[in-house]
Design a protein around this motif. Structure first.
Motif, PDB file in Angstrom:
ATOM      1  N   THR A   8      -9.803  -3.337  -8.702  1.00  0.00           N
ATOM      2  CA  THR A   8     -10.101  -4.092  -7.486  1.00  0.00           C
ATOM      3  C   THR A   8     -10.744  -5.430  -7.823  1.00  0.00           C
ATOM      4  O   THR A   8     -10.350  -6.478  -7.291  1.00  0.00           O
ATOM      5  CB  THR A   8     -11.029  -3.275  -6.573  1.00  0.00           C
TER       6      THR A   8
ATOM      7  N   SER B 287      -3.074  -5.116  -8.635  1.00  0.00           N
ATOM      8  CA  SER B 287      -4.236  -4.232  -8.498  1.00  0.00           C
ATOM      9  C   SER B 287      -4.005  -3.169  -7.431  1.00  0.00           C
ATOM     10  O   SER B 287      -4.511  -2.053  -7.542  1.00  0.00           O
ATOM     11  CB  SER B 287      -5.485  -5.050  -8.165  1.00  0.00           C
ATOM     12  N   VAL B 288      -3.249  -3.503  -6.380  1.00  0.00           N
ATOM     13  CA  VAL B 288      -2.947  -2.503  -5.346  1.00  0.00           C
ATOM     14  C   VAL B 288      -2.109  -1.369  -5.940  1.00  0.00           C
ATOM     15  O   VAL B 288      -2.381  -0.181  -5.706  1.00  0.00           O
ATOM     16  CB  VAL B 288      -2.223  -3.154  -4.158  1.00  0.00           C
TER      17      VAL B 288
ATOM     18  N   TYR C 274       0.832  -1.203   0.000  1.00  0.00           N
ATOM     19  CA  TYR C 274       0.000   0.000   0.000  1.00  0.00           C
ATOM     20  C   TYR C 274       0.870   1.258   0.000  1.00  0.00           C
ATOM     21  O   TYR C 274       0.468   2.299  -0.542  1.00  0.00           O
ATOM     22  CB  TYR C 274      -0.946  -0.016   1.194  1.00  0.00           C
TER      23      TYR C 274
ATOM     24  N   ARG D  75      -3.680  -9.654  -7.432  1.00  0.00           N
ATOM     25  CA  ARG D  75      -4.065  -8.783  -6.314  1.00  0.00           C
ATOM     26  C   ARG D  75      -2.971  -7.769  -6.023  1.00  0.00           C
ATOM     27  O   ARG D  75      -3.250  -6.597  -5.745  1.00  0.00           O
ATOM     28  CB  ARG D  75      -4.357  -9.621  -5.076  1.00  0.00           C
TER      29      ARG D  75
ATOM     30  N   PHE E 260     -10.981   2.402 -10.464  1.00  0.00           N
ATOM     31  CA  PHE E 260     -10.632   1.794  -9.178  1.00  0.00           C
ATOM     32  C   PHE E 260     -11.439   0.523  -8.946  1.00  0.00           C
ATOM     33  O   PHE E 260     -10.912  -0.491  -8.481  1.00  0.00           O
ATOM     34  CB  PHE E 260     -10.878   2.797  -8.042  1.00  0.00           C
TER      35      PHE E 260
ATOM     36  N   GLY F 284      -4.117   0.582  -8.377  1.00  0.00           N
ATOM     37  CA  GLY F 284      -5.111   1.363  -7.656  1.00  0.00           C
ATOM     38  C   GLY F 284      -4.623   2.776  -7.394  1.00  0.00           C
ATOM     39  O   GLY F 284      -5.418   3.730  -7.358  1.00  0.00           O
TER      40      GLY F 284
ATOM     41  N   ARG G 100      -9.189  -9.484  -7.564  1.00  0.00           N
ATOM     42  CA  ARG G 100      -9.845 -10.561  -6.817  1.00  0.00           C
ATOM     43  C   ARG G 100     -10.075 -11.810  -7.660  1.00  0.00           C
ATOM     44  O   ARG G 100     -10.024 -12.924  -7.149  1.00  0.00           O
ATOM     45  CB  ARG G 100     -11.200 -10.075  -6.280  1.00  0.00           C
TER      46      ARG G 100
END
Length: 408
Positions: A258, A130-131, A6, A127, A254, A134, A262
């Motif tokens: 996300t 995607s972070v 993050y 995943r 976004f 994002g 997933r």
């Protein structure tokens, strides 16, 4: 997901804001530095060229450094050039800062993509990707409109200061949370070295995936770049609505990354085929129904989600495909995205200049996605025609790829 991921996403948010914010600051920069608006527009072109060239080059340069060292070097450079940009009164210096900033941005994203997937399980690359992406979508939602507002109230330089300030906590967080690790190009992970990695990047599956990523991203940025004339001249919205609709596109983006994070790891091929078909249908519907304001609002959200959902999945598949280029794959994925970001607006601009109307960028986006679907379908059929074993190895799920990596 690890906290470090993050923090990398926060840095990508700052960099995404820097890349896109000039769309609302060009007139102020031109007036302040006494240049024409078209000259000020070269700042955007310089950043795009720097990203395309810088991604693979910076990945090569950074491969002999530990990931944390490379990330910090790129991010601190990015921060400092924005300070210089905020202070300079010379357009030439500002142009140089955009090139250097793009090189640093490209290097950071290339290393961050590889570092991110190294922090998670082999079947969770989607995943992790995607972070990171994002951060780009949040830049569309908050960063770009925020930069435009800062420019309106405190001048264009305040937007550059804001990007630098947002980068500071990311620097501190990377120092604390990203593992030092071994150099990315250490012998135990790099195999035959940089030349070997470059040779492996010619693998058919990877080449096709990068091409698809460029085409889909080209479609995305073709319409995103010319969304203002579409919604004002065709949909009938006033200029005051443009920032909100751009932000809505970012909200959809976004959502898309996300959802892709997933679900795209488990069954990437069905996800991509269904998503690309829906994306093509959406661009065609947008082109046909742009005159309806309600339809335009809905499709701005939906197309943002589909564009980034499909696009982020293609990036993830490029990372899965580049088993022989573990340290350079992020650089070439980044370069492919920015090739698309360059060709899409050019295609839309040509269509507009040819007098094809304000809906024409939507049709160009449709054409680019249709081409991507055709290329992808042909590649998939060819791989399946060579037998189940070959098909599975080329267009397989992440679990198959990770097993192949362990056997290697």
């Amino acid at each position: 997901m690890p906290l470090a991921l993050y923090m990398l996403g926060l840095a990508v948010f700052a960099q995404g804001t820097s890349e896109f914010m000039l769309s609302g600051l060009g007139p102020d920069i031109a007036a302040d530095l006494d240049v024409s608006l078209s000259t000020a527009g070269t700042l955007t072109s310089a950043f795009a060229v720097g990203m395309v060239i810088g991604a693979p080059v910076m990945a090569v340069l950074g491969r002999r450094r530990p990931p944390r060292t490379a990330l910090l070097a790129f991010l601190v450079t990015f921060l400092l050039v924005h300070v210089v940009g905020a202070l300079t009164t010379s357009f030439a210096v500002l142009l140089a800062t955009r090139v250097v900033g793009a090189l640093a941005n490209a290097g950071f994203l290339a290393v961050a993509l590889v570092a991110a997937v190294g922090m998670v399980e082999p079947n969770a690359k989607g995943r992790a990707t995607s972070v990171l992406l994002g951060g780009v979508t949040l830049a569309c939602v908050a960063g770009v409109p925020g930069g435009a507002l800062l420019g309106q109230f405190w001048g264009w330089r305040s937007a550059f200061w804001a990007v630098a300030l947002v980068s500071v906590p990311a620097v501190l967080a990377i120092l604390r949370s990203v593992p030092a690790g071994a150099p990315a190009g250490a012998p135990e992970t790099a195999g035959s070295g940089a030349r070997g990695e470059l040779r492996s990047l010619r693998a058919p599956r990877l080449a096709v995936t990068l091409l698809l990523g460029a085409l889909v991203n080209g479609a995305t940025f073709c319409t995103f770049t010319y969304l203002s004339p579409v919604v004002t001249h065709v949909s009938g919205f006033s200029e005051s609505w443009v920032p909100a609709l751009l932000a809505l596109f970012g909200v959809g983006s976004f959502i898309g990354v996300t959802v892709a994070g997933r679900f795209a790891d488990a069954r990437p091929v069905p996800f991509l085929l269904a998503g690309a078909a829906a994306l093509l249908a959406g661009w065609v519907l947008f082109a046909l129904g742009a005159g309806n304001p309600v339809a335009a609002v809905v499709l701005v959200l939906v197309q943002g989600a589909l564009s980034f959902g499909v696009g982020s999945t293609l990036i993830t598949q490029a990372l899965y495909a580049a088993t022989g280029a573990p340290t350079l794959s992020g650089g070439f994925a980044t370069a492919a995205l920015n090739v698309g970001a360059a060709i899409g607006p050019v295609g839309g601009g040509i269509a507009l200049s040819a007098g094809l109307g304000h809906r024409s960028p939507l049709w160009v986006s449709s054409l680019l996605v249709a081409l991507a679907l055709t290329v992808g379908a042909v590649a998939l059929l060819r791989s399946r025609g060579q037998g189940p074993s070959v098909s599975e190895s080329r267009w397989s799920s992440p679990q198959v790829n990770s097993a192949t990596q362990r056997r290697g």
